[in-house]
Design a protein around this motif. Structure first.
Motif, mmCIF file in Angstrom:
data_model
loop_
_atom_site.group_PDB
_atom_site.id
_atom_site.type_symbol
_atom_site.label_atom_id
_atom_site.label_comp_id
_atom_site.label_asym_id
_atom_site.label_seq_id
_atom_site.Cartn_x
_atom_site.Cartn_y
_atom_site.Cartn_z
ATOM 1 N N ILE A 122 0.921 -1.257 -0.003
ATOM 2 C CA ILE A 122 0.176 -0.056 0.009
ATOM 3 C C ILE A 122 0.793 1.201 0.045
ATOM 4 C CG2 ILE A 122 -1.693 1.350 1.063
ATOM 5 C CD1 ILE A 122 -2.560 -1.540 2.696
ATOM 6 N N PHE A 123 0.609 1.934 -1.009
ATOM 7 C CA PHE A 123 1.562 3.422 -1.314
ATOM 8 C C PHE A 123 0.843 4.411 -0.395
ATOM 9 C CE2 PHE A 123 2.463 7.342 -3.656
ATOM 10 C CZ PHE A 123 3.575 7.312 -3.698
ATOM 11 N N ARG A 124 1.481 5.153 0.580
ATOM 12 C CA ARG A 124 0.917 6.352 1.014
ATOM 13 C C ARG A 124 1.795 7.461 1.066
ATOM 14 N NH1 ARG A 124 -0.369 1.874 4.904
ATOM 15 N NH2 ARG A 124 -2.833 1.631 4.854
ATOM 16 N N ALA A 125 1.507 8.722 0.876
ATOM 17 C CA ALA A 125 2.037 9.936 0.670
ATOM 18 C C ALA A 125 1.088 11.129 0.726
ATOM 19 C CB ALA A 125 2.874 9.908 -0.650
ATOM 20 N N THR A 126 1.898 12.021 1.081
ATOM 21 C CA THR A 126 0.921 13.381 1.104
ATOM 22 C C THR A 126 1.525 14.589 0.136
ATOM 23 O OG1 THR A 126 0.646 13.194 3.616
ATOM 24 C CG2 THR A 126 0.259 15.267 2.422
ATOM 25 N N THR A 127 0.595 14.967 -0.721
ATOM 26 C CA THR A 127 1.015 15.970 -1.899
ATOM 27 C C THR A 127 1.391 17.161 -1.052
ATOM 28 O OG1 THR A 127 -1.103 16.748 -2.176
ATOM 29 C CG2 THR A 127 -0.616 14.829 -3.420
ATOM 30 N N GLY A 158 -2.768 17.079 0.176
ATOM 31 C CA GLY A 158 -3.716 15.808 -0.260
ATOM 32 C C GLY A 158 -3.252 14.466 -0.105
ATOM 33 N N ARG A 159 -3.964 13.613 0.316
ATOM 34 C CA ARG A 159 -3.357 12.444 0.519
ATOM 35 C C ARG A 159 -3.555 11.168 -0.646
ATOM 36 N NH1 ARG A 159 -6.149 9.853 4.264
ATOM 37 N NH2 ARG A 159 -8.043 11.155 3.621
ATOM 38 N N VAL A 217 -6.602 11.758 -5.364
ATOM 39 C CA VAL A 217 -6.073 12.165 -4.315
ATOM 40 C C VAL A 217 -7.252 12.440 -3.470
ATOM 41 C CG1 VAL A 217 -4.603 13.941 -3.317
ATOM 42 C CG2 VAL A 217 -4.035 12.959 -5.469
ATOM 43 N N LEU A 218 -6.892 11.981 -2.127
ATOM 44 C CA LEU A 218 -7.954 12.302 -0.903
ATOM 45 C C LEU A 218 -7.666 13.527 -0.354
ATOM 46 C CD1 LEU A 218 -7.417 8.651 0.497
ATOM 47 C CD2 LEU A 218 -9.180 9.332 -0.683
ATOM 48 N N PRO A 219 -8.662 14.131 0.342
ATOM 49 C CA PRO A 219 -8.719 15.568 0.713
ATOM 50 C C PRO A 219 -7.726 15.571 1.899
ATOM 51 C CG PRO A 219 -10.975 14.762 0.956
ATOM 52 C CD PRO A 219 -10.253 13.675 0.415
ATOM 53 N N ALA A 220 -6.840 16.820 2.169
ATOM 54 C CA ALA A 220 -5.981 16.646 3.430
ATOM 55 C C ALA A 220 -6.534 16.373 4.780
ATOM 56 C CB ALA A 220 -5.530 18.131 3.433
ATOM 57 N N ALA A 227 -9.570 18.190 6.225
ATOM 58 C CA ALA A 227 -10.435 19.164 5.246
ATOM 59 C C ALA A 227 -11.788 18.294 5.257
ATOM 60 C CB ALA A 227 -9.647 19.070 3.819
ATOM 61 N N SER A 228 -12.585 19.234 4.972
ATOM 62 C CA SER A 228 -13.935 18.966 4.745
ATOM 63 C C SER A 228 -13.997 18.299 3.307
ATOM 64 C CB SER A 228 -15.003 20.047 4.962
ATOM 65 O OG SER A 228 -14.765 20.990 4.170
ATOM 66 N N ALA A 229 -14.672 16.966 3.303
ATOM 67 C CA ALA A 229 -14.849 16.226 2.179
ATOM 68 C C ALA A 229 -15.896 17.111 1.056
ATOM 69 C CB ALA A 229 -15.403 14.990 2.220
#
Length: 135
Positions: free
Chosen positions: A89-94, A98-99, A127-130, A133-135
């Motif tokens: 599973i790759f995980r990172a923050t932009t 963003g996730r 990319v998932l919200p930070a 952050a509200s979705a």
């Protein structure tokens, strides 16, 4: 499992430990000098082909710099003869918070106890919200 298969399995464990430490030298220590890496994305059918120690190391170090918190949570390593598979599973923050979280797999070729080919495949996911952050 043969002694060589055991060594190859250990190489995969060491490789992903090095990835998660963002240790380019240790990553490359697991690979042959003529390593060929097919990245998950790119303009070619294989993604983007990168060959040779210097260019492959630069590609990995660019990922470490772009995503300072990048990690690969390995869920399984398998070795069979001169081939190996790692599931992760790759995980990172932009940069904007963003996730990224996506499953992937690497297919490996071995020469001796070193990796001579690596081909990455990763699920394409928005990319998932930070965090917070509200979705």
């Amino acid at each position: 499992m043969s002694d060589l298969d055991t060594q190859r399995l250990q190489t995969l464990h060491q490789l992903f430990d090095a990835f998660n430490r963002h240790d380019g030298a240790a990553v490359m220590a697991a690979m042959t000098d003529d390593i060929v890496f097919d990245a998950a994305a790119g303009p070619e059918a294989c993604g983007r082909r990168i060959a040779g120690t210097a260019d492959v190391r630069a590609a990995f170090e660019t990922t470490f710099a772009t995503f300072p918190d990048v990690s690969w949570e390995c869920t399984r390593h398998t070795v069979f003869g001169d081939r190996g598979i790692s599931e992760w599973i790759f995980r990172a923050t932009t940069k904007d918070g963003g996730r990224i979280e996506a499953e992937g797999v690497d297919l490996f070729g071995f020469r001796g106890d070193k990796i001579c080919t690596k081909s990455a495949f990763r699920k394409e996911r928005p990319v998932l919200p930070a965090t917070g952050a509200s979705a």
